[in-house]
Motif scaffolding. Sequence first.
Motif, mmCIF file in Angstrom:
data_model
loop_
_atom_site.group_PDB
_atom_site.id
_atom_site.type_symbol
_atom_site.label_atom_id
_atom_site.label_comp_id
_atom_site.label_asym_id
_atom_site.label_seq_id
_atom_site.Cartn_x
_atom_site.Cartn_y
_atom_site.Cartn_z
ATOM 1 N N GLU A 1 38.774 -61.545 48.736
ATOM 2 C CA GLU A 1 39.723 -60.450 48.582
ATOM 3 C C GLU A 1 39.290 -59.439 47.521
ATOM 4 O O GLU A 1 39.706 -58.287 47.572
ATOM 5 N N GLU A 2 38.499 -59.885 46.569
ATOM 6 C CA GLU A 2 38.104 -59.032 45.439
ATOM 7 C C GLU A 2 36.596 -59.100 45.199
ATOM 8 O O GLU A 2 36.142 -59.542 44.142
ATOM 9 N N PRO A 3 35.791 -58.637 46.176
ATOM 10 C CA PRO A 3 34.333 -58.733 46.017
ATOM 11 C C PRO A 3 33.803 -57.942 44.827
ATOM 12 O O PRO A 3 32.734 -58.246 44.308
ATOM 13 N N TRP A 4 34.561 -56.959 44.365
ATOM 14 C CA TRP A 4 34.138 -56.140 43.227
ATOM 15 C C TRP A 4 34.045 -56.950 41.934
ATOM 16 O O TRP A 4 33.483 -56.485 40.958
ATOM 17 N N GLN A 5 34.586 -58.174 41.929
ATOM 18 C CA GLN A 5 34.428 -59.020 40.735
ATOM 19 C C GLN A 5 32.948 -59.264 40.427
ATOM 20 O O GLN A 5 32.587 -59.482 39.278
ATOM 21 N N VAL A 6 32.095 -59.213 41.459
ATOM 22 C CA VAL A 6 30.651 -59.353 41.235
ATOM 23 C C VAL A 6 30.161 -58.199 40.364
ATOM 24 O O VAL A 6 29.316 -58.391 39.496
ATOM 25 N N ASN A 7 30.699 -56.992 40.579
ATOM 26 C CA ASN A 7 30.331 -55.852 39.737
ATOM 27 C C ASN A 7 30.951 -55.955 38.351
ATOM 28 O O ASN A 7 30.291 -55.700 37.341
ATOM 29 N N ASP A 8 32.221 -56.316 38.300
ATOM 30 C CA ASP A 8 32.950 -56.346 37.033
ATOM 31 C C ASP A 8 32.477 -57.448 36.099
ATOM 32 O O ASP A 8 32.449 -57.267 34.887
ATOM 33 N N SER A 9 32.128 -58.603 36.658
ATOM 34 C CA SER A 9 31.766 -59.759 35.839
ATOM 35 C C SER A 9 30.775 -60.651 36.595
ATOM 36 O O SER A 9 31.094 -61.765 36.975
ATOM 37 N N VAL B 1 26.250 -70.781 40.441
ATOM 38 C CA VAL B 1 25.278 -69.789 40.902
ATOM 39 C C VAL B 1 25.985 -68.450 41.049
ATOM 40 O O VAL B 1 27.129 -68.385 41.511
ATOM 41 N N GLY B 2 25.292 -67.387 40.666
ATOM 42 C CA GLY B 2 25.840 -66.049 40.824
ATOM 43 C C GLY B 2 24.742 -65.007 40.886
ATOM 44 O O GLY B 2 23.554 -65.313 40.756
ATOM 45 N N VAL B 3 25.142 -63.778 41.080
ATOM 46 C CA VAL B 3 24.239 -62.632 41.137
ATOM 47 C C VAL B 3 24.055 -62.107 39.715
ATOM 48 O O VAL B 3 25.017 -62.023 38.954
ATOM 49 N N THR B 4 22.839 -61.733 39.370
ATOM 50 C CA THR B 4 22.584 -61.238 38.013
ATOM 51 C C THR B 4 23.191 -59.847 37.795
ATOM 52 O O THR B 4 23.459 -59.111 38.747
ATOM 53 N N HIS B 5 23.368 -59.514 36.537
ATOM 54 C CA HIS B 5 23.850 -58.184 36.163
ATOM 55 C C HIS B 5 22.904 -57.113 36.716
ATOM 56 O O HIS B 5 23.350 -56.100 37.273
ATOM 57 N N TYR B 6 21.619 -57.359 36.586
ATOM 58 C CA TYR B 6 20.617 -56.421 37.101
ATOM 59 C C TYR B 6 20.812 -56.177 38.600
ATOM 60 O O TYR B 6 20.817 -55.045 39.062
ATOM 61 N N ALA B 7 20.987 -57.263 39.367
ATOM 62 C CA ALA B 7 21.134 -57.137 40.819
ATOM 63 C C ALA B 7 22.381 -56.349 41.202
ATOM 64 O O ALA B 7 22.332 -55.495 42.088
ATOM 65 N N GLN B 8 23.509 -56.633 40.530
ATOM 66 C CA GLN B 8 24.723 -55.906 40.909
ATOM 67 C C GLN B 8 24.602 -54.426 40.568
ATOM 68 O O GLN B 8 25.130 -53.587 41.276
#
Length: 124
Positions: free
Chosen positions: A83-91, A23-30
């Motif tokens: 530690e790296e929440p920005w991974q949701v934005n990056d990928s 499960v993850g967050v969609t590209h649209y959501a990020q």
Amino acid sequence: MDKRCYSQDHLWLEPDGSGGATVGVTHYAQEELGDILFVELPEPGTELVQGQSFGVIESVKTASELIAPASGQVVAANEALREEPWQVNDSPEGEGWILKINCAETDPCASLMDTDAYEELTGK
């Protein structure tokens, strides 16, 4: 064939074929959230109920609840996001996955949208 499915709450779910799913967050959501600052992750063993909150994702713009796209038990959380929440934005649909679950339903995608329906919902 795309086996990934999507919730109205902008999470994706990808069954693994053996009763589990990622499960993850969609590209649209990020994109809508902006820069992700924090992701609250459930502990392994947590029981998720479809449609109920299992955590929070915080960005520079807002904090949003993460709503379970399916019921099941959490078997792993993406600890790297602590530690790296920005991974949701990056990928968001790759390294930025949120959790893995053992699904309660045989077909967890049955009540979710396919790619075409999700693209129609978001206009993308």
